[in-house]
Design an enzyme around this catalytic site. Sequence first.
Site, PDB file in Angstrom:
ATOM      1  N   SER A 130     107.880  23.739  80.455  1.00 11.67           N
ATOM      2  CA  SER A 130     107.341  24.622  79.416  1.00 11.67           C
ATOM      3  C   SER A 130     107.524  24.014  78.036  1.00 11.67           C
ATOM      4  CB  SER A 130     108.091  25.949  79.485  1.00 11.67           C
ATOM      5  OG  SER A 130     107.826  26.707  78.333  1.00 11.67           O
ATOM      6  N   TYR A 155     115.382  31.174  79.350  1.00 10.56           N
ATOM      7  CA  TYR A 155     114.187  30.675  80.038  1.00 10.56           C
ATOM      8  C   TYR A 155     114.036  29.174  79.774  1.00 10.56           C
ATOM      9  CZ  TYR A 155     109.244  29.682  80.853  1.00 10.56           C
ATOM     10  OH  TYR A 155     108.068  29.111  81.269  1.00 10.56           O
TER      11      TYR A 155
END
Length: 332
Positions: A130, A155
């Site tokens: 990501s 995350y």
Amino acid sequence: MVHMNILITGAAGFVGFHSAKRLLSRGHRIVGVDNLNSYYDVRLKHERLTHLRGNTRFEFHELNLADRDGMRELFRTNSFDVVLHLGAQAGVRYSIEQPFAYIDSNVVGMLSVLEGCRHSGVKHLVYASSSSVYGANTKQPFSIEDRTDDPVSLYAATKKSDELMCRTYAHLYRLPSTGLRFFTVYGPFGRPDMAYYKFADAITAGRAIDVYNHGNMKRDFTYVDDIVDCIEVIVEREPSSSKDATPHRVYNLGNNRPERVLTLVGLLEEHLGVSARVNLLPMQPGDVEATYADIEATRRDFGFAPKVSLSVGIQKFAEWYLARRDGLAASR
Ligand SMILES: NC(=O)c1ccc[n+]([C@@H]2O[C@H](COP(=O)([O-])OP(=O)(O)OC[C@H]3O[C@@H](n4cnc5c(N)ncnc54)[C@H](O)[C@@H]3O)[C@@H](O)[C@H]2O)c1
């Protein structure tokens, strides 16, 4: 082209669905895995699966990535050429409320995938990382050469961990792997937890929308078909073991054109045919002000060239969104 047997994790998810559809259309056989969790409206996951099940070369298993025995059995009973690992607990803000979900799906789940690949001779593992790994990086655009050891959400920390684990398996077991740092992927069948979708829900229901950092956030919004165009090329090109000491690479998959969130709001208003009421709010914990992908390496190695502008992409999303809303209303 050689037809491959490909495992796609997170196949009922947004990017997993679009990738499966494309790879099926190219003649590959796809085994999809997903635990169909209720992080967002599970009906959308079922709708995606209904589309995929129309193809006889698609097979689906409802399975949790963190289920070690189930995952071992999956790899034992199938012979996968390539694994496209997209299953994960996504979302930055939810990692503040539900931290364990991220460790279970993104860290333990990643290890199950790596162990499966290691013991079954998978030729190439392609996995989702990501843009959030760039964390507090202020240098723009974000380059794969930049340091990524300053994550600002759990995350992001799990995605960085995935990259490190894959690198270790590439080093220890010569398992070729390629990590893809996605930048704000959007499009039809998209994720209801993401801002563009939440804005569409609120605007069409006449509710005000919350826009953080007083409207000064910028995102490198990337249309899902551009991502899938590149995935299609990448699955067939594993990092070479002979040239590289460690057959592991990471790439940015972004549009290379950051846009203000308020521009997105304007496009949604135009294509949904309604005007928005906007609450301008301060920054949220875990968020970053701007994302901007340097895609030079992705262009050089895979010919990645995003084609879809935000305006065209939001139009396609809005058309799908309105048609789905009308379909759901008619079926009530
Ligand atoms: N969409 C984006 O903008 C974006 C940006 C950066 C990174 N990513 C990453 O790309 C990948 C795909 O994202 P997406 O947007 O399609 O998200 P998504 O939530 O739509 O898809 C992920 C899928 O994984 C499944 N899943 C989650 N935990 C699981 C588990 N333990 N076992 C089995 N299945 C599980 C979910 O049910 C879901 O269907 C994810 O790894 C995400 O972190 C996405």
